[in-house]
Design a protein around this motif. Sequence first.
Motif, PDB file in Angstrom:
ATOM      1  N   ASP A 168     -27.668  17.532   6.281  1.00  0.00           N
ATOM      2  CA  ASP A 168     -26.911  18.449   5.430  1.00  0.00           C
ATOM      3  C   ASP A 168     -26.626  17.819   4.071  1.00  0.00           C
ATOM      4  O   ASP A 168     -26.708  18.483   3.033  1.00  0.00           O
ATOM      5  CB  ASP A 168     -25.591  18.842   6.105  1.00  0.00           C
ATOM      6  CG  ASP A 168     -25.785  19.873   7.203  1.00  0.00           C
ATOM      7  OD1 ASP A 168     -26.898  20.431   7.301  1.00  0.00           O
ATOM      8  OD2 ASP A 168     -24.830  20.112   7.969  1.00  0.00           O
ATOM      9  N   TRP A 169     -26.278  16.523   4.090  1.00  0.00           N
ATOM     10  CA  TRP A 169     -26.043  15.819   2.831  1.00  0.00           C
ATOM     11  C   TRP A 169     -27.311  15.854   1.968  1.00  0.00           C
ATOM     12  O   TRP A 169     -27.258  16.137   0.779  1.00  0.00           O
ATOM     13  CB  TRP A 169     -25.613  14.380   3.114  1.00  0.00           C
ATOM     14  CG  TRP A 169     -25.249  13.613   1.867  1.00  0.00           C
ATOM     15  CD1 TRP A 169     -26.102  13.076   0.945  1.00  0.00           C
ATOM     16  CD2 TRP A 169     -23.936  13.341   1.388  1.00  0.00           C
ATOM     17  NE1 TRP A 169     -25.411  12.476  -0.071  1.00  0.00           N
ATOM     18  CE2 TRP A 169     -24.085  12.620   0.173  1.00  0.00           C
ATOM     19  CE3 TRP A 169     -22.654  13.603   1.864  1.00  0.00           C
ATOM     20  CZ2 TRP A 169     -22.979  12.181  -0.561  1.00  0.00           C
ATOM     21  CZ3 TRP A 169     -21.562  13.163   1.135  1.00  0.00           C
ATOM     22  CH2 TRP A 169     -21.734  12.461  -0.061  1.00  0.00           C
ATOM     23  N   MET A 170     -28.460  15.577   2.588  1.00  0.00           N
ATOM     24  CA  MET A 170     -29.711  15.545   1.840  1.00  0.00           C
ATOM     25  C   MET A 170     -30.089  16.927   1.309  1.00  0.00           C
ATOM     26  O   MET A 170     -30.653  17.051   0.220  1.00  0.00           O
ATOM     27  CB  MET A 170     -30.840  14.982   2.701  1.00  0.00           C
ATOM     28  CG  MET A 170     -30.739  13.492   2.966  1.00  0.00           C
ATOM     29  SD  MET A 170     -32.231  12.811   3.738  1.00  0.00           S
ATOM     30  CE  MET A 170     -33.414  12.926   2.382  1.00  0.00           C
ATOM     31  N   PRO A 182     -31.970  17.346  -3.840  1.00  0.00           N
ATOM     32  CA  PRO A 182     -32.427  18.129  -5.013  1.00  0.00           C
ATOM     33  C   PRO A 182     -31.581  17.864  -6.262  1.00  0.00           C
ATOM     34  O   PRO A 182     -32.111  17.802  -7.367  1.00  0.00           O
ATOM     35  CB  PRO A 182     -32.278  19.586  -4.541  1.00  0.00           C
ATOM     36  CG  PRO A 182     -32.281  19.519  -3.063  1.00  0.00           C
ATOM     37  CD  PRO A 182     -31.637  18.223  -2.704  1.00  0.00           C
ATOM     38  N   LEU A 183     -30.277  17.687  -6.071  1.00  0.00           N
ATOM     39  CA  LEU A 183     -29.399  17.381  -7.205  1.00  0.00           C
ATOM     40  C   LEU A 183     -29.779  16.046  -7.828  1.00  0.00           C
ATOM     41  O   LEU A 183     -29.868  15.919  -9.058  1.00  0.00           O
ATOM     42  CB  LEU A 183     -27.941  17.343  -6.724  1.00  0.00           C
ATOM     43  CG  LEU A 183     -26.893  16.850  -7.731  1.00  0.00           C
ATOM     44  CD1 LEU A 183     -26.848  17.767  -8.943  1.00  0.00           C
ATOM     45  CD2 LEU A 183     -25.521  16.759  -7.069  1.00  0.00           C
ATOM     46  N   SER A 184     -30.030  15.052  -6.988  1.00  0.00           N
ATOM     47  CA  SER A 184     -30.418  13.729  -7.475  1.00  0.00           C
ATOM     48  C   SER A 184     -31.730  13.794  -8.252  1.00  0.00           C
ATOM     49  O   SER A 184     -31.854  13.217  -9.344  1.00  0.00           O
ATOM     50  CB  SER A 184     -30.563  12.764  -6.292  1.00  0.00           C
ATOM     51  OG  SER A 184     -31.087  11.521  -6.701  1.00  0.00           O
ATOM     52  N   ILE A 185     -32.709  14.511  -7.711  1.00  0.00           N
ATOM     53  CA  ILE A 185     -34.006  14.635  -8.381  1.00  0.00           C
ATOM     54  C   ILE A 185     -33.845  15.305  -9.747  1.00  0.00           C
ATOM     55  O   ILE A 185     -34.427  14.870 -10.754  1.00  0.00           O
ATOM     56  CB  ILE A 185     -34.992  15.428  -7.499  1.00  0.00           C
ATOM     57  CG1 ILE A 185     -35.347  14.624  -6.247  1.00  0.00           C
ATOM     58  CG2 ILE A 185     -36.265  15.787  -8.279  1.00  0.00           C
ATOM     59  CD1 ILE A 185     -36.114  15.409  -5.197  1.00  0.00           C
ATOM     60  N   LEU A 186     -33.044  16.348  -9.807  1.00  0.00           N
ATOM     61  CA  LEU A 186     -32.830  17.056 -11.071  1.00  0.00           C
ATOM     62  C   LEU A 186     -32.141  16.153 -12.096  1.00  0.00           C
ATOM     63  O   LEU A 186     -32.495  16.143 -13.287  1.00  0.00           O
ATOM     64  CB  LEU A 186     -31.994  18.311 -10.820  1.00  0.00           C
ATOM     65  CG  LEU A 186     -31.913  19.333 -11.953  1.00  0.00           C
ATOM     66  CD1 LEU A 186     -33.289  19.745 -12.438  1.00  0.00           C
ATOM     67  CD2 LEU A 186     -31.136  20.571 -11.480  1.00  0.00           C
TER      68      LEU A 186
END
Length: 470
Positions: free
Chosen positions: A201-203, A208-212
């Motif tokens: 759930d964390w991932m 996606p937030l981290s990648i952005l």
Amino acid sequence: MLAALLIWFANPFAVPVEANKVLAVGMLMIVLWVTEAMPMPVVALLPLVIFPLLNIAPIDTTAASYANPVIFLFMGGFMLGLAIEKWNLHRRIALNIVRLTGTSGNKIVLGFIIATGMISMWLSNTATTMMMFPIALSVIKVICDNHTDQKGINNFSLSVMLAIALASNLGGIATLIGTPPNVAYAAFIQKRYDYSISFIDWMLICTPLSILLLLCLYWVMVKWLYPNRMKEDAGTKAMIHQEIVALGTMSKAEKRVLFVFLLTASLWITKDLINKLNWVKLDDNMIALMGGVLLFLFPASNEKKETLLVWSDTSKMAWGILLLFGGGIALAGALEKAGLMQQLGQWFGQFGFNTLLLIFLVTLVSLFVSEVMSNVAQVIVFAPVVSSLADAANLHPLMLGIPMTLAASCASMLPMGTPPNAIAFSSGYIKLHQMTRVGFIMNLIAVALITLFCWLLLPLVLEPALTPSP
């Protein structure tokens, strides 16, 4: 110290005597953490001495906080990181990613961002930056030897060094074990609500937030503020190739570490599906420790009796971070028991902020406070506050807690904001005004994206409700 004594004797908030004692101890620990007058893990041990001494909590109750299950999740992650570093697997991954992205100035910066961000998902951000630092210095030297455009060289060098620092911070938010604040918050939620934040759930939210954020970092540095305009270069390509050749083929030890790592990551991701089969009951903490234990069982090669990890390797492990989690949980528990956090949350709740504005304000305050305060200590102090605020406002506690935690890892403006910032700044390639300029823009982007991601996506993966454990 003076602030703690003032609270002890003056009781400026007019709270009950028992609550005032906890508040004074909390202030003492916060001041010592912020000023770094004592090592942070040593400060974290103070509840074991002061709580029983002042009759705040007995020693056995206090000591139980230092064995919270989530602490063992991070211990297993530390062991995986040690093995990856010991057998040079991190270097192979990083060099090959840079090779694949190409050798123009922009592509090298992108390669460092991708490699650093991916490694930081599984190792601490400090360890990741230290691993990438010598590789970055080598690449910068080759670029300097093969180019004459001084402005381009300066911008390239600056971007590479900022990349390994900020990508370490931003990559770490992608997984539950990627950075200490994530684990600290998960430990608090486990203690207060008897709820385990799911690794997957964390991932789903944070990867996606981290990648952005990593893509935004690339754009801000090389497309906007500090373009280098360097084309493909044969010398740089040759250097990367030579480094990879020097590593040789993957050793048996590297392959076995990679197997344990992939097995552990796969179990974290598929845990819920496995549990539905009712064969075994897995949780993230067990899986992390299982991966760590396997490293002490698997031989490094068929010829040698040495295992992938030996106990002496753990001398490099950040044991102090584990103590820090325990001390933070103990302090948070005492503050909660005294009713202080609930009062503070109710006071905030009376303003009747809407959910989006409340998430935005929590994110904004958390991120800019983290520029001058240890992000782990910050999460330890803020977690009970935002949880009580969420309870008072009838919000799911993770709706405020996760943005607060993510923002604490995104400090980008100052060298003292995070250890990776300090490591990169020490290279001499970054001037303070340059770090502040890039960091301020990235902070604003992070506040906006964290707020929107948590407001829009968190409700999709949250349990319907959480109530504090008795």
